[in-house]
Design an enzyme around this catalytic site. Structure first.
Site, PDB file in Angstrom:
ATOM      1  N   LYS A 188       0.806  -1.220   0.000  1.00  0.00           N
ATOM      2  CA  LYS A 188       0.000   0.000   0.000  1.00  0.00           C
ATOM      3  C   LYS A 188       0.844   1.276   0.000  1.00  0.00           C
ATOM      4  O   LYS A 188       0.437   2.311  -0.532  1.00  0.00           O
ATOM      5  CB  LYS A 188      -0.937   0.004   1.211  1.00  0.00           C
ATOM      6  CG  LYS A 188      -2.009  -1.066   1.179  1.00  0.00           C
ATOM      7  CD  LYS A 188      -2.994  -0.874   0.038  1.00  0.00           C
ATOM      8  CE  LYS A 188      -4.170  -1.831   0.130  1.00  0.00           C
ATOM      9  NZ  LYS A 188      -5.132  -1.658  -0.980  1.00  0.00           N
ATOM     10  N   GLU A 203      -9.566   5.862   3.035  1.00  0.00           N
ATOM     11  CA  GLU A 203     -10.379   4.805   3.603  1.00  0.00           C
ATOM     12  C   GLU A 203      -9.481   3.607   3.856  1.00  0.00           C
ATOM     13  O   GLU A 203      -8.426   3.476   3.240  1.00  0.00           O
ATOM     14  CB  GLU A 203     -11.506   4.425   2.653  1.00  0.00           C
ATOM     15  CG  GLU A 203     -11.153   3.362   1.616  1.00  0.00           C
ATOM     16  CD  GLU A 203     -10.034   3.752   0.635  1.00  0.00           C
ATOM     17  OE1 GLU A 203      -9.260   2.848   0.243  1.00  0.00           O
ATOM     18  OE2 GLU A 203      -9.927   4.936   0.266  1.00  0.00           O
ATOM     19  N   SER A 221       1.648  -9.786  -0.596  1.00  0.00           N
ATOM     20  CA  SER A 221       1.314  -8.363  -0.617  1.00  0.00           C
ATOM     21  C   SER A 221       1.513  -7.661   0.716  1.00  0.00           C
ATOM     22  O   SER A 221       1.637  -6.440   0.754  1.00  0.00           O
ATOM     23  CB  SER A 221      -0.129  -8.176  -1.078  1.00  0.00           C
ATOM     24  OG  SER A 221      -1.017  -8.902  -0.247  1.00  0.00           O
TER      25      SER A 221
END
Length: 397
Positions: A94, A116, A383
Site C-alpha cells: 500500500k 479509507e 502483498s
C-alpha cells in the site's frame, strides 16, 4: 497478438465497458484536476526522480523476489517465488500508492489528506506518508474493521492521523469508502482523497495501477535474472485488486504467463458468505466505477464476508473485469479456512508471517500445485505481512 486491446484505459477512463466516472457533478473538477496533475507529473523528470528516491530510500524498493524452497519441496509442484511486498516500509504494498499520491497532493497544493481503509494497511501507509510530508490526515474505517485491526488503528493514531469510525451499514470497507467520498465532496479545495485500491472513478484505477506497477516491473526483471525465463504463472489475492494489477501489469502482453487472481471465498457460496465478485456477482456501478459487484436480485449491494478485512469488499477493480472478459486473467476463490491453513504453513515452512489477504493467494497455490510441473515457475505476490492479523488468527485457531 493484438496488444492494443490491453492499452487501457481510454480517454473516458473506460476499461472496455468497465470503469468510467460515476460521481456527483461536484467531484468532476477535482477528478479532472487530479488527472491533469498526474499526466504532467508523469512527464516531469523532477517528480519522477523524487518518487524514485522515496521508493528506494524510504519504502525500501526493490523488494526481493525470494525462492520459497521448502514450500516448493513440500508441495512437490512448481518452483515458487515470493514477491516480498511484506518487506516494504509499513509492511505492505500500500505504501507504493500512498507515497505516489501524496506527491501528487503536494504538487496540487493540497494540505489535507483523507483515506479509507479495511485491513488498516492503506490507512497506515497514508498516515505514514502524511506524517513524512507534514500534512493533516483523516482515515475512515468501519467499526468492525477497527475491532479486528486494532493494532493498525493505534499505529495510525501514533502517526498523527485521526481515525474516524464508520457506523453505517456493514461497518466495513464499503462504508468507509462512502464516508471518505462524502468528506471529499465537501472539501475538494484543500483536500486530496488517496483512494487505496485500483477502484473508484477515473483516474484512480489508472493512477493506483501505475504506482503499484513497480511490483511487476521489478518481478519481471528479477525472475529473468534468476531463471533466465519468464514465469509460468503469477498468483495474487484480489480485493479491490491493486497488488494483483500491480504484479500483472508488466506481464499482460506476455500471453504465455498465466495471470491468476484469488478472491475471498469466505465461509460458503451463498450471497453474504463471501466476497468473490466473479463467482456470485454481476455487472453494476459502485462508488464511482462500473465493474463486477455483489448485489441481490433488486440491485441492492450485498453483504460480504472474509476473514481478511482487506478482501471484504463488494466490488473489484474495473481493469480486472476487462482482463477476465478478454480471457487474459483467471479468478478463483479461497475460503477463510484455506487462508488460515496457508498462514500456518507459511510460518512453519518458510518462517514468513503473511497477511491474511496474501494467505488467500498462498492457499490457492497450495490447493493447485499439482496442476503445474516441476519445470514450471510461479510467482506469488506476498502483498503484506501478518503482524496485524495475529490476534484474529489466534482467536480463529
Amino acid at each position: 497478438m493484438n496488444s492494443a486491446k490491453y492499452s487501457t484505459p481510454d480517454a473516458e477512463g473506460r476499461f472496455g465497458r468497465y470503469g468510467g466516472k460515476f460521481v456527483p457533478e461536484t467531484l468532476i473538477p477535482a477528478l479532472d484536476e487530479l488527472e491533469k496533475t498526474y499526466q504532467e507529473a508523469k512527464a516531469d523528470e523532477s517528480f519522477q526522480h523524487e518518487l524514485d528516491t522515496m521508493m528506494a530510500d524510504y519504502v525500501g524498493r526493490p523488494t526481493p523476489l525470494y525462492f520459497a524452497e521448502r514450500l516448493s519441496e513440500h508441495l512437490n509442484g512448481p518452483s515458487i517465488y515470493l514477491k516480498r511486498e511484506d518487506l516494504c516500509h509499513t509492511g505492505a504494498h500500500k505504501i507504493n500508492n500512498s507515497i505516489g499520491q501524496i506527491l501528487l497532493a503536494k504538487r496540487m497544493g493540497k494540505k489535507r489528506i483523507i483515506a479509507e481503509t479495511g485491513a488498516g494497511q492503506h490507512g497506515v501507509a497514508t498516515a505514514t506518508a502524511a506524517a513524512r510530508f507534514g500534512m493533516e490526515c483523516v482515515v475512515y474505517m468501519g467499526e468492525v474493521d477497527m475491532a479486528r485491526q486494532a493494532v493498525n488503528v493505534k499505529r495510525m493514531e501514533m502517526l498523527g492521523a485521526e481515525v474516524r469510525p464508520v457506523k453505517a451499514g456493514q461497518r466495513t470497507l464499503k462504508e468507509a469508502v462512502s464516508e471518505a467520498i462524502r468528506d471529499w465532496v465537501s472539501r475538494t479545495s484543500d483536500t486530496h482523497y488517496i483512494l487505496g485500491s485500483a477502484l473508484g472513478p477515473h483516474p484512480f484505477p489508472m493512477i493506483v495501477r501505475d504506482f503499484q506497477s513497480r511490483i511487476g516491473t521489478e518481478a519481471r526483471k528479477q525472475i529473468i535474472e534468476k531463471t533466465d525465463r519468464l514465469p509460468t504463472a503469477l498468483v495474487a489475492c484480489v480485493g479491490g485488486g491493486s497488488n494483483a494489477i500491480g504484479l500483472f501489469h508488466a506481464f499482460i502482453k506476455d500471453e504465455s504467463v498465466r495471470l491468476i487472481g484469488v478472491e475471498a471465498g469466505g465461509i460458503g457460496p451463498a450471497l453474504g458468505e463471501h466476497a468473490a465478485r466473479f463467482d456470485g456477482g454481476r455487472e453494476g456501478v459502485l462508488q464511482g466505477t462500473r465493474t463486477f459487484v455483489l448485489q441481490d436480485d433488486n440491485g441492492q449491494i450485498a453483504l460480504t464476508h472474509s476473514v481478511s478485512a482487506g478482501l471484504d469488499y463488494a466490488a473489484v477493480g474495473p481493469e480486472h473485469a476487462l482482463l477476465r472478459e478478454l480471457g487474459r486473467s483467471e479468478y478463483y476463490r479461497a475460503s477463510d479456512q484455506e487462508a488460515l491453513d496457508a498462514f500456518v504453513m507459511m510460518n512453519k515452512l518458510e518462517g514468513i508471517l503473511p497477511a491474511l489477504e496474501s494467505s488467500h493467494a498462498v492457499a490457492w497455490m497450495i490447493a493447485n500445485a499439482k496442476q503445474f510441473s516441476k519445470d514450471d515457475i510461479v510467482i506469488v505476490n506476498l502483498s503484506g505481512r501478518g503482524d496485524k492479523d495475529m490476534e484474529q488468527v489466534l482467536a480463529k485457531l
